[in-house]
Design a protein around this motif. Structure first.
Motif, mmCIF file in Angstrom:
data_model
loop_
_atom_site.group_PDB
_atom_site.id
_atom_site.type_symbol
_atom_site.label_atom_id
_atom_site.label_comp_id
_atom_site.label_asym_id
_atom_site.label_seq_id
_atom_site.Cartn_x
_atom_site.Cartn_y
_atom_site.Cartn_z
ATOM 1 N N ASP A 399 -49.943 -73.729 -10.651
ATOM 2 C CA ASP A 399 -48.810 -72.846 -10.887
ATOM 3 C C ASP A 399 -48.462 -72.804 -12.357
ATOM 4 O OD1 ASP A 399 -46.892 -71.043 -9.723
ATOM 5 O OD2 ASP A 399 -46.923 -72.357 -7.996
ATOM 6 N N ARG A 400 -47.572 -71.865 -12.679
ATOM 7 C CA ARG A 400 -46.974 -71.865 -14.003
ATOM 8 C C ARG A 400 -46.109 -73.106 -14.136
ATOM 9 N NH1 ARG A 400 -48.398 -69.412 -18.374
ATOM 10 N NH2 ARG A 400 -46.263 -69.402 -19.141
ATOM 11 N N LYS A 401 -46.186 -73.752 -15.286
ATOM 12 C CA LYS A 401 -45.410 -74.961 -15.504
ATOM 13 C C LYS A 401 -43.920 -74.702 -15.270
ATOM 14 C CE LYS A 401 -45.344 -76.561 -19.745
ATOM 15 N NZ LYS A 401 -45.785 -77.242 -20.985
ATOM 16 N N LYS A 402 -43.451 -73.528 -15.710
ATOM 17 C CA LYS A 402 -42.037 -73.215 -15.583
ATOM 18 C C LYS A 402 -41.653 -72.768 -14.175
ATOM 19 C CE LYS A 402 -41.602 -71.904 -20.447
ATOM 20 N NZ LYS A 402 -41.403 -70.800 -21.391
ATOM 21 N N ASP A 403 -42.640 -72.433 -13.328
ATOM 22 C CA ASP A 403 -42.344 -71.953 -11.978
ATOM 23 C C ASP A 403 -42.289 -73.081 -10.949
ATOM 24 O OD1 ASP A 403 -42.188 -69.369 -12.832
ATOM 25 O OD2 ASP A 403 -44.223 -68.832 -12.261
ATOM 26 N N ALA A 431 -43.504 -63.751 -2.437
ATOM 27 C CA ALA A 431 -43.255 -64.463 -3.691
ATOM 28 C C ALA A 431 -42.333 -65.634 -3.396
ATOM 29 C CB ALA A 431 -42.630 -63.534 -4.727
ATOM 30 N N VAL A 432 -42.717 -66.811 -3.852
ATOM 31 C CA VAL A 432 -41.948 -68.026 -3.603
ATOM 32 C C VAL A 432 -41.281 -68.474 -4.896
ATOM 33 C CG1 VAL A 432 -42.122 -70.472 -2.960
ATOM 34 C CG2 VAL A 432 -43.365 -68.733 -1.645
ATOM 35 N N VAL A 433 -39.981 -68.761 -4.815
ATOM 36 C CA VAL A 433 -39.202 -69.142 -5.996
ATOM 37 C C VAL A 433 -38.269 -70.294 -5.651
ATOM 38 C CG1 VAL A 433 -39.237 -66.824 -6.999
ATOM 39 C CG2 VAL A 433 -37.384 -67.468 -5.444
ATOM 40 N N GLY A 434 -37.798 -70.975 -6.674
ATOM 41 C CA GLY A 434 -36.799 -72.010 -6.484
ATOM 42 C C GLY A 434 -35.403 -71.402 -6.403
ATOM 43 N N VAL A 435 -34.627 -71.874 -5.447
ATOM 44 C CA VAL A 435 -33.258 -71.404 -5.251
ATOM 45 C C VAL A 435 -32.322 -72.593 -5.473
ATOM 46 C CG1 VAL A 435 -31.626 -70.386 -3.621
ATOM 47 C CG2 VAL A 435 -34.037 -69.706 -3.561
ATOM 48 N N PRO A 436 -31.335 -72.447 -6.364
ATOM 49 C CA PRO A 436 -30.422 -73.576 -6.628
ATOM 50 C C PRO A 436 -29.783 -74.097 -5.339
ATOM 51 C CG PRO A 436 -30.060 -71.813 -8.211
ATOM 52 C CD PRO A 436 -30.989 -71.269 -7.170
ATOM 53 N N ASP A 437 -29.692 -75.438 -5.244
ATOM 54 C CA ASP A 437 -29.115 -76.051 -4.041
ATOM 55 C C ASP A 437 -28.311 -77.278 -4.466
ATOM 56 O OD1 ASP A 437 -29.333 -76.241 -0.880
ATOM 57 O OD2 ASP A 437 -29.629 -78.271 -1.674
ATOM 58 N N ASP A 438 -27.083 -77.394 -3.971
ATOM 59 C CA ASP A 438 -26.206 -78.489 -4.375
ATOM 60 C C ASP A 438 -26.759 -79.849 -3.977
ATOM 61 O OD1 ASP A 438 -24.438 -76.705 -5.465
ATOM 62 O OD2 ASP A 438 -23.133 -76.614 -3.697
ATOM 63 N N LEU A 439 -27.403 -79.934 -2.830
ATOM 64 C CA LEU A 439 -27.884 -81.219 -2.331
ATOM 65 C C LEU A 439 -29.258 -81.585 -2.895
ATOM 66 C CD1 LEU A 439 -27.488 -83.639 -0.453
ATOM 67 C CD2 LEU A 439 -28.560 -82.282 1.384
ATOM 68 N N MET A 440 -30.200 -80.633 -2.854
ATOM 69 C CA MET A 440 -31.587 -80.938 -3.216
ATOM 70 C C MET A 440 -31.925 -80.587 -4.664
ATOM 71 S SD MET A 440 -32.415 -82.191 -0.353
ATOM 72 C CE MET A 440 -34.125 -82.532 -0.703
ATOM 73 N N GLY A 441 -31.001 -79.956 -5.360
ATOM 74 C CA GLY A 441 -31.305 -79.486 -6.707
ATOM 75 C C GLY A 441 -31.903 -78.094 -6.658
ATOM 76 N N GLU A 442 -33.004 -77.960 -5.931
ATOM 77 C CA GLU A 442 -33.635 -76.675 -5.672
ATOM 78 C C GLU A 442 -34.142 -76.654 -4.236
ATOM 79 O OE1 GLU A 442 -35.854 -74.472 -9.230
ATOM 80 O OE2 GLU A 442 -36.605 -76.509 -8.959
ATOM 81 N N GLU A 443 -34.079 -75.483 -3.632
ATOM 82 C CA GLU A 443 -34.716 -75.263 -2.346
ATOM 83 C C GLU A 443 -35.847 -74.260 -2.523
ATOM 84 O OE1 GLU A 443 -35.151 -76.374 0.384
ATOM 85 O OE2 GLU A 443 -33.421 -77.538 1.054
ATOM 86 N N VAL A 444 -36.772 -74.275 -1.590
ATOM 87 C CA VAL A 444 -37.873 -73.322 -1.607
ATOM 88 C C VAL A 444 -37.404 -72.017 -0.970
ATOM 89 C CG1 VAL A 444 -40.249 -72.866 -0.893
ATOM 90 C CG2 VAL A 444 -39.514 -75.214 -1.395
ATOM 91 N N THR A 489 -49.079 -53.980 -14.797
ATOM 92 C CA THR A 489 -50.416 -54.051 -14.191
ATOM 93 C C THR A 489 -50.363 -54.153 -12.681
ATOM 94 O OG1 THR A 489 -50.519 -56.467 -14.337
ATOM 95 C CG2 THR A 489 -51.352 -55.216 -16.222
ATOM 96 N N GLY A 490 -49.159 -54.289 -12.114
ATOM 97 C CA GLY A 490 -49.039 -54.511 -10.678
ATOM 98 C C GLY A 490 -48.891 -55.973 -10.327
ATOM 99 N N LYS A 491 -48.878 -56.835 -11.327
ATOM 100 C CA LYS A 491 -48.688 -58.263 -11.098
ATOM 101 C C LYS A 491 -47.269 -58.522 -10.607
ATOM 102 C CE LYS A 491 -48.599 -62.615 -13.710
ATOM 103 N NZ LYS A 491 -48.856 -63.227 -15.043
ATOM 104 N N ILE A 492 -47.143 -59.317 -9.553
ATOM 105 C CA ILE A 492 -45.828 -59.658 -9.015
ATOM 106 C C ILE A 492 -45.072 -60.511 -10.038
ATOM 107 C CG2 ILE A 492 -44.602 -60.946 -7.211
ATOM 108 C CD1 ILE A 492 -46.912 -60.134 -5.320
ATOM 109 N N LEU A 493 -43.848 -60.096 -10.344
ATOM 110 C CA LEU A 493 -43.017 -60.812 -11.323
ATOM 111 C C LEU A 493 -42.112 -61.791 -10.588
ATOM 112 C CD1 LEU A 493 -42.075 -57.863 -13.700
ATOM 113 C CD2 LEU A 493 -43.938 -59.515 -13.940
ATOM 114 N N ARG A 494 -42.630 -62.970 -10.406
ATOM 115 C CA ARG A 494 -41.878 -63.977 -9.658
ATOM 116 C C ARG A 494 -40.530 -64.277 -10.299
ATOM 117 N NH1 ARG A 494 -45.297 -68.881 -9.499
ATOM 118 N NH2 ARG A 494 -46.499 -68.003 -7.794
#
Length: 503
Positions: A399-403, A431-444, A489-494
């Motif tokens: 993955d991208r380091k920042k993703d 497309a899968v991204v991190g979602v802020p979460d109070d308990l886990m820090g991030e959720e999938v 280019t049609g690349k998905i912008l996560r």
């Protein structure tokens, strides 16, 4: 003399009457393209262009693009490709940052460019099908002899400044030299696509993007084959062009392959001439690759690169075993390795950031020495992509380091979750991204586009993934979209995916 435009002069002399550029029924021979570019070069010089001056192109995939591109290079200028869909404020930034003194613009986009040019003093040249429209240069600027032989440039002189769409901050201009672009096109043509003069490349990829510029336009110019252009990607039109133009090589990003594969006209596609397909820009889901190859009887070669690497750095080669899901091995003239955060080599089996060095690495970022030093601290360009490498040298992007998502201290790579989502029969895109979460820090989180007529619910899709991945990896948040945000280019912008209608 190293000027990249020498390739056009050589090809025009070798195969003057062969069709170089096609757009539907319009055909331009290599000799005609060379003559048109040489005329543009003369007009630019007469209008005051000096060697090293920057010239921006705001053009779609039309014959005017190679005319203006090679005309600028013939005159000794530096090309600054730009996305035609940019708005005035964005264009103004690129004009100011690059110092562009001229800008070739397609009529559809002239209003926005004019607003920007009013602030910067950049001179606009509105283009017709084959270059500057009549009246854009006055009579005195059109009287000089065409510049058929390119102005001499050194290997490390900048040929193109390509602005990278960074996830933070303003875009930076990657300076690609004449030798960067020449060698990378050479490697792409000979080592990857094995192009001959009788090949026909489908030019779906935008020429303002480094993938389309190098692997489409510059390789066609070097080899003297035909590039058939599609100004705006449309799967139905692409399917028509396969048979109409007897396309032998298709270049695209994964979303293009998926769109063609899932189009109602796919069964009518005449792909009997199609030999090789190349994919880059983002990781192709293995399910899409396998289905496309089976349906159309071709081989897909997946590779990897960035604007800063001209772009090709690694590929699955046609003369070596291909490994689906990997980005192949480093191409000749290029080295790749994995490093940790301190720049140390990562041992086999580990995950590290891809570092690259070789003939394809940019000269640096335009007027940004600090950013250049950060990106190339020790001669190795840091890509920002995390990967593994096997004992045969095949790299696999994690993955991208920042993703990367960190859920409760556990590292989760979005691509791994996306691969599973794409195997669900009702999922068209994901497309899968991190979602802020109070308990886990991030959720999938997962944004999903379902196929027309799909019967599965989001809960069904969520359960499907839950059954196939470790418990901490499956998406706790999942939502439905009509379409995912995509780049030119049609690349998905996560990075532009945001939760909506979470469940």
């Amino acid at each position: 003399m190293t000027n990249l435009a020498a390739n056009l002069a050589a090809t025009a002399a070798r195969v003057p009457d062969r069709v170089g550029i096609r757009l539907d029924s319009a055909e331009v021979s290599w000799a005609a393209l060379h003559r048109a570019a040489a005329t543009v070069a003369a007009q630019l010089q007469a209008a005051g262009l000096q060697v090293g001056d920057r010239v921006s192109l705001i053009l779609p995939n039309v014959p005017a693009y190679p005319v203006a591109f090679y005309g600028t290079l013939l005159a000794g200028g530096i090309v600054v490709p730009m996305n035609p869909l940019l708005k005035a404020g964005e264009i103004q930034y690129f004009y100011e940052d690059s110092g562009a003194c001229f800008s070739f613009v397609w009529p559809d986009f002239a209003d926005e460019a004019a607003k920007a040019a009013a602030e910067t003093g950049t001179r606009l040249v509105v283009c017709g099908p084959m270059g500057p429209a009549e009246g854009q240069f006055d009579a005195s600027e059109c009287s000089g002899a065409p510049v058929l032989e390119p102005v001499e440039r050194a290997d490390d002189d900048t040929a193109v400044i390509l602005y990278t769409s960074g996830t933070t901050g303003k875009p930076k201009g990657a300076e690609l030299t004449h030798v960067n672009l020449h060698r990378n096109a050479q490697r792409s043509a000979s080592d990857i696509m094995q192009i001959a003069e009788d090949d026909v490349i489908m030019g779906c990829l935008p020429l303002f993007h480094v993938f389309g510029l190098t692997c489409g336009l510059n390789t066609s110019v070097q080899r003297g084959c035909t590039l058939t252009l599609l100004p705006r990607f449309d799967p139905a039109k692409a399917i028509e062009m396969f048979g109409r133009d007897r396309v032998t090589i298709f270049q695209g990003v994964p979303t293009m392959y998926a769109a063609i594969l899932n189009h109602p006209n796919a069964d009518q596609a005449d792909t009997s001439s199609l030999r090789t397909c190349v994919s880059g820009g983002s990781a192709m889901p293995e399910a899409v690759m396998a289905a496309f190859e089976k349906k159309f009887g071709c081989q897909i070669l997946e590779g990897y690169g960035l604007s800063e690497t001209s772009p090709v750095a690694s590929f699955n080669m046609p003369d070596k075993p291909t490994k689906p899901g990997t980005i192949g091995r480093a191409i000749p003239g290029c080295e790749m390795k994995l490093v940790d955060v301190d720049g140390n080599d990562v041992p086999p089996g580990g995950i590290g950031e891809i570092a690259i060095r070789g003939e394809n690495i940019m000269k640096g970022y335009w007027n940004r020495p600090e950013a250049t030093k950060e990106a190339i601290p020790d001669g190795w360009f840091r890509s920002g992509d995390l990967a593994t490498v096997d004992d045969e040298g095949y790299f696999t992007i994690v993955d991208r380091k920042k993703d990367m998502i960190i859920r409760g201290g556990m590292n989760i790579y979005p691509r791994e979750v996306e691969e599973v989502l794409y195997t669900h029969p009702d999922v068209l895109e994901a497309a899968v991204v991190g979602v802020p979460d109070d308990l886990m820090g991030e959720e999938v989180g997962a944004a999903v586009v379902l196929r027309p007529g799909a019967t599965s619910t989001l809960e069904d899709v969520q359960t499907y993934v839950k059954d196939r991945l470790a418990a901490y990896k499956y998406p706790r948040r999942i939502w439905l979209l009509d379409e995912l945000p995509k780049g030119p280019t049609g690349k998905i912008l996560r990075r532009e995916v945001r939760p909506v209608e979470a469940s």
